[in-house]
Design an enzyme around this catalytic site. Structure first.
Site, PDB file in Angstrom:
ATOM      1  N   ASP A   1      -2.835  -9.543  -4.978  1.00  0.00           N
ATOM      2  CA  ASP A   1      -4.392  -9.222  -5.529  1.00  0.00           C
ATOM      3  C   ASP A   1      -4.593 -10.074  -6.660  1.00  0.00           C
ATOM      4  O   ASP A   1      -3.914 -10.948  -6.844  1.00  0.00           O
ATOM      5  CB  ASP A   1      -3.910  -8.060  -5.907  1.00  0.00           C
TER       6      ASP A   1
HETATM    7  C1  BGC Z   1      -8.673  -6.243  -5.419  1.00  0.00           C
HETATM    8  C2  BGC Z   1      -8.960  -6.748  -4.627  1.00  0.00           C
HETATM    9  C3  BGC Z   1     -10.129  -8.364  -3.708  1.00  0.00           C
HETATM   10  C4  BGC Z   1     -10.291  -8.789  -4.727  1.00  0.00           C
HETATM   11  C5  BGC Z   1     -10.997 -10.375  -4.779  1.00  0.00           C
HETATM   12  C6  BGC Z   1      -9.055  -7.030  -6.089  1.00  0.00           C
HETATM   13  O1  BGC Z   1     -10.046  -6.819  -7.711  1.00  0.00           O
HETATM   14  O2  BGC Z   1      -8.490  -5.512  -5.393  1.00  0.00           O
HETATM   15  O3  BGC Z   1      -9.234  -5.519  -2.991  1.00  0.00           O
HETATM   16  O4  BGC Z   1      -9.808  -8.339  -2.206  1.00  0.00           O
HETATM   17  O5  BGC Z   1      -9.979  -8.132  -6.011  1.00  0.00           O
HETATM   18  O6  BGC Z   1     -12.360  -9.780  -5.263  1.00  0.00           O
END
Ligand code: BGC
Length: 812
Positions: A318
């Site tokens: 993530d």
């Molecule tokens: C989220 C993800 C997301 C990523 C990119 C993160 O903060 O938890 O689900 O895909 O950001 O935006």
């Protein structure tokens, strides 16, 4: 943005004061609310500091040593080889051939993020023709771009209980991603599963029932990948709350401490389907699991994902979720986003000095490229067309004909929960009153051009969205090309019926004395966003609004758009509240989807993908996320398998509306339950140990071992309609005997949306049960085990409206 997120992430869920009618005073109200939240945060922190923290200190510093080893160590990281299928084998052949020509630096460059147009961009190797891969959010539509669609959110799709629609949804999403040249779609979501009723991201996912979530995760993954785009089921694993989901100045992230059985039967379960459907990427989550960060948790990555479930694709972190260099490599993380994190030059050095093996770095690069080849992206993949709103460019329109599908899913996921004396459908009404802030569009939803409604940077802390709610906030929010509000769609109907409308979107106590009106429609919502857990499952302003309208209008129809559970006991019993619709998060065609149900073009067949309690307290420990000021906060998943309806059933708590519940404009009869074992079922409790695991788990787990069927008849005389027939299974020994006492009495293990059936028409509902559907996770054998004995079966219209029952004897 990340900094802002971290600051917000410190705020505990804390009940904010009643939402004032902040319709015209959002900036003022926002800051007042923000101030309250900060005060709450301070109060909670102060309160917690009085409690002796569990943290142990060494030389005055918090020590994590006591937490070592709580998550089993599984090393080395498995090297994937494409043995799952000939398609994977071919992809691996290509990927290996190219990776074998790469230098260590080139391998390192394609395993981390680089600056670029997309939310995530990998490095390229031009001399070998390897391009940068483009990653983008989110699970219900491409966020922050123009000429893309805003589909219903995951939880709305789950409410359709329709695998076919779920697959079409994934395919349409995938076509849009591909059209924009996006290689990797960051979705779908089954983590959070939805353990906490107030979880801030539950709406991005499907359902807190793992079977329903798995069916959706599998079908959507297949759809996205059918379009040639890499799907990224996320977040692996146990990201069940937003509060302290990441490390911050308060300390480490929350640790989800879960036992092996619940881990498999609830949280891993839905991901198995996505893996079986070929998911070529998985995103690991921010928080810790049994005290080890999920993106460096060798049990979750090397152990469960890459060994038990034979994952052939790559694990992407993530965003900014990586917490270590060598440790995360060796635990099974393959790609870090959105930058080099702890890798880049340091990873190259670690390979050169032997801390990371050559095999491991090659496996990381090979997994990334194998996924690319698996989706055939090396040929004819469109170039990325991702632009900020300030960039002038020719439109790249990927909406195709998706409007119709969006409207169809919007209607199919709309759940009718109350309908006294056939209030609905509306039959050519001439005069309607429309009340509430959720009926029209928000006046200024684009303060942030990437996020409809503003997202977490604007809606921080609010319980409701000022304007109709079609998506939630954060990275999972969508960017609708337009939004048809409920009010617009009602106007269209009223225009063609030559009728009259009166409206008030502002007052909490609107003038509602129009004696000639056929009905009053009240629109309210409940907002949620990434980064926050919800402070409440209802808000007093909306509840007062409904009660005030109902006090004056004898035919009050309430529509609730909500990002998850919304309690309704403040007014559900009011005799003038004649109909209630849970409109979910329907996406851009919101108003049209809704009016097609209200006016009876479509008979409602949506079902609640969660339990709506009478009181928030009925969710017990699973209402709120864990708030702790400890340096190493932890959350014991002590309830094991008993979340949502499993807990309500065990504790004999009457819900307001149970899991799986939803009304129709017609009635259905169930008859003739049959249950038979497949001839091919080998008489053994465990899958054949001699057969190798492939992606998705042991192949035997997916064999259909039993078939249950019954007849479903539309017993109404007037209207066609679809019925969601649901199969619940009681595993033998569910209510007694040691380990078996830990098994819920009934668990969803099949559903079919039957219809539309004409009045009097009968069709068969057929449920195939796989070995896994009937097995429990045996923590000693470390394998799925069929229980010997009599399985109980129930088929019905909800988790409590069980119309037929029977049994199935297995291995007896
Ligand atoms: C989220 C993800 C997301 C990523 C990119 C993160 O903060 O938890 O689900 O895909 O950001 O935006």
């Amino acid at each position: 943005m990340e900094y802002l997120r971290d600051v917000y992430n410190l705020l505990p869920p804390c009940r904010a004061p009643d939402t004032a009618p902040w319709f015209l005073a959002e900036p003022l109200a926002f800051s007042a609310k923000a101030a309250v939240s900060f005060l709450c945060a301070a109060a909670a922190a102060a309160a917690s500091f009085n409690v002796q923290p569990a943290t142990q200190y060494q030389d005055g510093h918090p020590s994590e040593v006591p937490y070592y080893g709580r998550s089993p160590a599984v090393y080395p990281s498995p090297i994937a080889n494409g043995s799952t299928s000939s398609r994977w084998a071919v992809a691996y052949g290509h990927a290996r051939a190219i990776v074998s020509q790469m230098t260590v630096d080139e391998k390192v460059n394609i395993t981390h993020g680089w600056p670029g147009a997309c939310v995530g961009n990998t490095g390229q190797v031009p001399r070998l023709g390897v391009p940068a891969l483009c990653f983008a959010d989110g699970p219900s539509g491409i966020r922050g771009q123009e000429f893309v669609s805003a589909f219903p959110a995951g939880i709305h799709v789950a409410a359709t209980f329709d695998r076919h629609l779920m697959h079409r949804y994934g395919r349409a999403l995938g076509d849009e991603y591909r059209g924009k040249g996006i290689n990797v779609a960051l979705g779908p979501v089954a983590g959070p599963l939805g353990r906490m009723a107030r979880g801030g991201r539950n709406w991005e996912g499907l359902s807190n029932d793992p079977y329903l979530a798995g069916a959706g995760l599998g079908a959507i993954t297949r759809g996205i990948q059918d379009a040639g785009v890499i799907a990224t089921p996320k977040h692996w694993l146990l990201n069940e709350q937003e509060f302290r989901r990441r490390w911050s100045s308060m300390g480490d992230a929350i640790s989800a401490n879960v036992d092996d059985r619940a881990l498999h039967e609830l949280y891993v379960f839905p991901f198995m389907e996505a893996l079986r459907e070929g998911a070529a990427a998985i995103m690991c989550s921010y928080q810790r699991a049994n005290h080890s960060y999920a993106c460096q948790n060798s049990k979750l990555l090397n152990g469960i994902l890459k060994t038990e479930l034979g994952f052939e694709g790559f694990v992407v972190s993530d965003w900014d979720g990586q917490m270590s260099g060598v440790a995360s490599v060796n635990a099974g993380l393959d790609l870090v986003m959105p930058n080099a994190g702890f890798w880049g030059a340091s990873l190259a050095q670690a390979v050169r000095n032997g801390s990371v093996s050559q095999d491991r770095i090659s496996d990381m690069a090979t997994r990334v490229l194998a996924a690319w080849y698996f989706l055939h992206q090396q040929t004819d993949f469109p170039p990325p067309a991702i632009y900020p709103s300030t960039h002038k460019h020719a439109p790249v329109d990927v909406q195709a004909g998706h409007t119709l599908l969006i409207k169809e899913i919007g209607a199919a996921g709309t759940v009718l929960v109350k309908n006294v004396n056939n209030t609905l459908p509306l039959i050519k009404p001439r005069f309607l009153c429309v009340y509430g802030y959720d009926a029209p569009l928000k006046a200024g939803p684009w303060q942030n051009p990437d996020r409809y409604g503003g997202g977490y940077d604007v809606n921080f802390g609010w319980g409701t969205l000022n304007g109709t709610l079609v998506t939630g906030g954060g990275s999972g929010g969508s960017s609708p090309p337009y939004v048809v509000s409920p009010f617009q769609a009602l106007q269209e109907r009223v225009v063609s019926d030559r009728g009259v409308l009166r409206w008030d979107f502002y007052s909490v106590d609107p003038h509602a004395e129009y004696l000639n009106a056929d009905a009053c429609l009240v629109f309210i919502n409940a907002y949620a966003s990434e980064m926050f857990d919800r402070t409440s499952l209802a808000d007093a302003f909306s509840d007062r609004l409904v009660a005030n309208v109902a006090a004056k209008c004898q035919n009050t129809i309430v529509v609730v758009h909500s990002a998850g559970i919304r309690t309704v006991d403040a007014w559900i019993g009011h005799p003038n509240v004649t109909a209630v619709v849970f409109g979910g998060l329907p996406g851009q065609e919101s108003g049209h989807s809704l009016t097609s149900v209200l006016y009876g073009d479509v008979s409602p067949s949506g079902r609640l993908p969660y339990t709506v309690a009478r009181n928030e307290a009925d969710y017990g420990d699973l209402l709120n996320s864990t708030v702790s000021a400890d340096y190493f906060p932890e959350d014991a998943f002590a309830e094991g398998l008993f979340i949502d309806y499993r807990a309500f059933d065990r504790d004999r708590v009457a819900p307001r509306f149970e899991f799986g519940f939803g009304l129709s404009y017609t009635t259905f009869g169930y008859a003739g339950l049959s249950a038979a074992l497949a001839d091919s079922l080998p008489p053994v409790e465990f899958p054949d140990a001699g057969v190798p695991v492939v992606q998705g788990g042991h192949p035997d787990l997916w064999a259909t071992v039993a078939v249950v069927a019954c007849a479903v008849t539309n017993t109404g005389a007037e209207r066609a309609g679809s019925e969601v027939a649901q199969l619940y299974v009681g595993v033998p020994g569910s209510d007694h005997e040691g380990e078996e006492g830990d098994t819920p009495a009934r668990q969803l293990r099949g559903f079919v949306r039957v219809g539309p059936l004409a009045p009097g028409e009968t069709r068969q509902a057929v449920f195939g049960l796989t070995r896994r559907d009937l097995s429990v996770w045996d923590v000693v054998a470390q394998q799925w085990r069929l229980r010997r004995g009599e399985y109980r079966l129930w088929v019905g219209a909800s988790s409590r409206d069980l119309r037929l029952n029977g049994t199935l004897s297995i291995l007896d």
